[in-house]
Design an enzyme around this catalytic site. Structure first.
Site, PDB file in Angstrom:
ATOM      1  N   GLY A  46      45.491  37.410  39.497  1.00 32.05           N
ATOM      2  CA  GLY A  46      44.155  37.324  39.986  1.00 32.05           C
ATOM      3  C   GLY A  46      43.368  36.735  39.783  1.00 32.05           C
ATOM      4  O   GLY A  46      43.700  36.045  39.705  1.00 32.05           O
ATOM      5  N   GLN A  51      35.621  31.896  40.441  1.00 38.80           N
ATOM      6  CA  GLN A  51      36.257  31.491  39.401  1.00 38.80           C
ATOM      7  C   GLN A  51      36.269  30.035  39.998  1.00 38.80           C
ATOM      8  O   GLN A  51      36.517  28.588  38.938  1.00 38.80           O
ATOM      9  CB  GLN A  51      37.517  31.947  38.957  1.00 38.80           C
ATOM     10  CG  GLN A  51      37.212  33.299  38.519  1.00 38.80           C
ATOM     11  CD  GLN A  51      38.075  34.361  38.090  1.00 38.80           C
ATOM     12  OE1 GLN A  51      38.626  34.926  39.238  1.00 38.80           O
ATOM     13  NE2 GLN A  51      38.946  33.869  37.042  1.00 38.80           N
ATOM     14  N   CYS A  91      41.783  36.935  31.356  1.00 39.54           N
ATOM     15  CA  CYS A  91      41.070  36.002  32.571  1.00 39.54           C
ATOM     16  C   CYS A  91      41.145  35.057  32.410  1.00 39.54           C
ATOM     17  O   CYS A  91      41.679  33.771  31.876  1.00 39.54           O
ATOM     18  CB  CYS A  91      39.402  36.382  32.368  1.00 39.54           C
ATOM     19  SG  CYS A  91      38.409  35.774  33.878  1.00 39.54           S
ATOM     20  N   LEU A  92      42.027  34.219  33.582  1.00 39.06           N
ATOM     21  CA  LEU A  92      41.992  32.700  33.768  1.00 39.06           C
ATOM     22  C   LEU A  92      40.861  31.842  33.628  1.00 39.06           C
ATOM     23  O   LEU A  92      40.754  31.082  33.347  1.00 39.06           O
ATOM     24  CB  LEU A  92      42.627  32.195  35.066  1.00 39.06           C
ATOM     25  CG  LEU A  92      44.313  33.020  35.441  1.00 39.06           C
ATOM     26  CD1 LEU A  92      43.880  32.354  37.562  1.00 39.06           C
ATOM     27  CD2 LEU A  92      44.831  32.261  34.965  1.00 39.06           C
ATOM     28  N   HIS A 133      38.341  44.266  38.033  1.00 40.42           N
ATOM     29  CA  HIS A 133      38.797  42.558  37.397  1.00 40.42           C
ATOM     30  C   HIS A 133      37.621  41.444  38.495  1.00 40.42           C
ATOM     31  O   HIS A 133      36.576  41.672  38.002  1.00 40.42           O
ATOM     32  CB  HIS A 133      39.704  42.326  35.920  1.00 40.42           C
ATOM     33  CG  HIS A 133      39.284  40.758  35.718  1.00 40.42           C
ATOM     34  ND1 HIS A 133      39.179  40.892  34.417  1.00 40.42           N
ATOM     35  CD2 HIS A 133      38.800  39.823  36.391  1.00 40.42           C
ATOM     36  CE1 HIS A 133      38.995  39.935  34.040  1.00 40.42           C
ATOM     37  NE2 HIS A 133      39.532  39.075  35.451  1.00 40.42           N
ATOM     38  N   GLU A 134      38.288  41.866  39.671  1.00 39.50           N
ATOM     39  CA  GLU A 134      38.169  40.436  39.800  1.00 39.50           C
ATOM     40  C   GLU A 134      36.481  40.320  40.879  1.00 39.50           C
ATOM     41  O   GLU A 134      35.740  39.728  41.302  1.00 39.50           O
ATOM     42  CB  GLU A 134      39.153  40.100  41.231  1.00 39.50           C
ATOM     43  CG  GLU A 134      40.490  39.835  40.479  1.00 39.50           C
ATOM     44  CD  GLU A 134      40.243  38.443  39.754  1.00 39.50           C
ATOM     45  OE1 GLU A 134      39.968  38.109  39.988  1.00 39.50           O
ATOM     46  OE2 GLU A 134      41.595  39.330  38.487  1.00 39.50           O
ATOM     47  N   HIS A 137      33.661  39.949  39.325  1.00 37.33           N
ATOM     48  CA  HIS A 137      33.377  38.069  38.930  1.00 37.33           C
ATOM     49  C   HIS A 137      32.839  37.563  40.624  1.00 37.33           C
ATOM     50  O   HIS A 137      31.368  36.988  40.229  1.00 37.33           O
ATOM     51  CB  HIS A 137      34.781  37.372  39.175  1.00 37.33           C
ATOM     52  CG  HIS A 137      35.967  37.615  38.676  1.00 37.33           C
ATOM     53  ND1 HIS A 137      35.179  35.852  36.709  1.00 37.33           N
ATOM     54  CD2 HIS A 137      36.560  37.337  37.810  1.00 37.33           C
ATOM     55  CE1 HIS A 137      36.175  36.079  36.146  1.00 37.33           C
ATOM     56  NE2 HIS A 137      37.014  37.151  36.158  1.00 37.33           N
TER      57      HIS A 137
HETATM   58 ZN    ZN Z   1      38.939  36.887  35.607  1.00 35.52          ZN
END
Ligand code: ZN
Length: 168
Positions: A46, A51, A91-92, A133-134, A137
């Site tokens: 995701g 991000q 998470c990236l 989660h996304e 963000h």
């Molecule tokens: Zn994330």
């Protein structure tokens, strides 16, 4: 194919609250396509526009092993339908750290697709968790915010140290 730079915690730009997309046009379609390339390359399941330092409400998700089931949500909104479950999240933007977070295991998402049309999707389990989660963000929120101060501080300090070493 275009790869975008992913911001890493504790970069303050990750705290920006994203604005709704006014018109789903070529610019947004290109953004979504670049975000999918970036997510698959990382690899991740995701990615939110926040991000990659674009503060508009776009997220991409693909939980398939073959990376062939991309979902794009523009201006997503959701309601919880299920029970809270704990799941180990990563998470990236917080590379290398995985911690348990509690979220609803079933949600109904409403969003625009890349043609600007409204659609609804009932998502369960990992897909539901990933979408929540996304969307966090887009509101400037990270999974580390759900952890204890002690854990969050430990992760922040370690990442800050890594970033300094990379810069020097
Ligand atoms: Zn994330």
């Amino acid at each position: 194919m275009a790869l975008l730079d992913i911001l890493e915690y504790p970069d303050p730009r990750l705290r920006t609250v994203a604005k709704p997309v006014a018109t789903v046009d070529e610019r947004i379609r290109t953004l979504a396509s670049d975000m999918l390339d970036t997510m698959y390359d990382a690899p991740g399941i995701g990615l939110a526009a926040s991000q990659v330092n674009v503060h508009e409400r776009v997220i991409v998700v693909d939980i398939s092993e073959e990376q062939d089931e991309p979902h794009v949500f523009v201006n997503p909104d959701y309601e919880k339908l299920g029970d809270d479950i704990e799941y180990q999240e990563g998470c990236l933007s917080v590379p290398g750290y995985y911690e348990k977070v509690s979220r609803s295991d079933k949600i109904r998402v409403k969003a625009l697709n890349l043609d600007g049309e409204t659609f609804e999707l009932v998502a369960e389990d990992l897909l539901a968790i990933c979408i929540q989660h996304e969307i966090d963000h887009l509101d400037g929120k990270l999974f580390v915010d759900y952890l204890s101060n002690l854990k969050r501080t430990r992760i922040r300090k370690k990442l800050e140290k890594q970033h300094k070493q990379m810069a020097s």
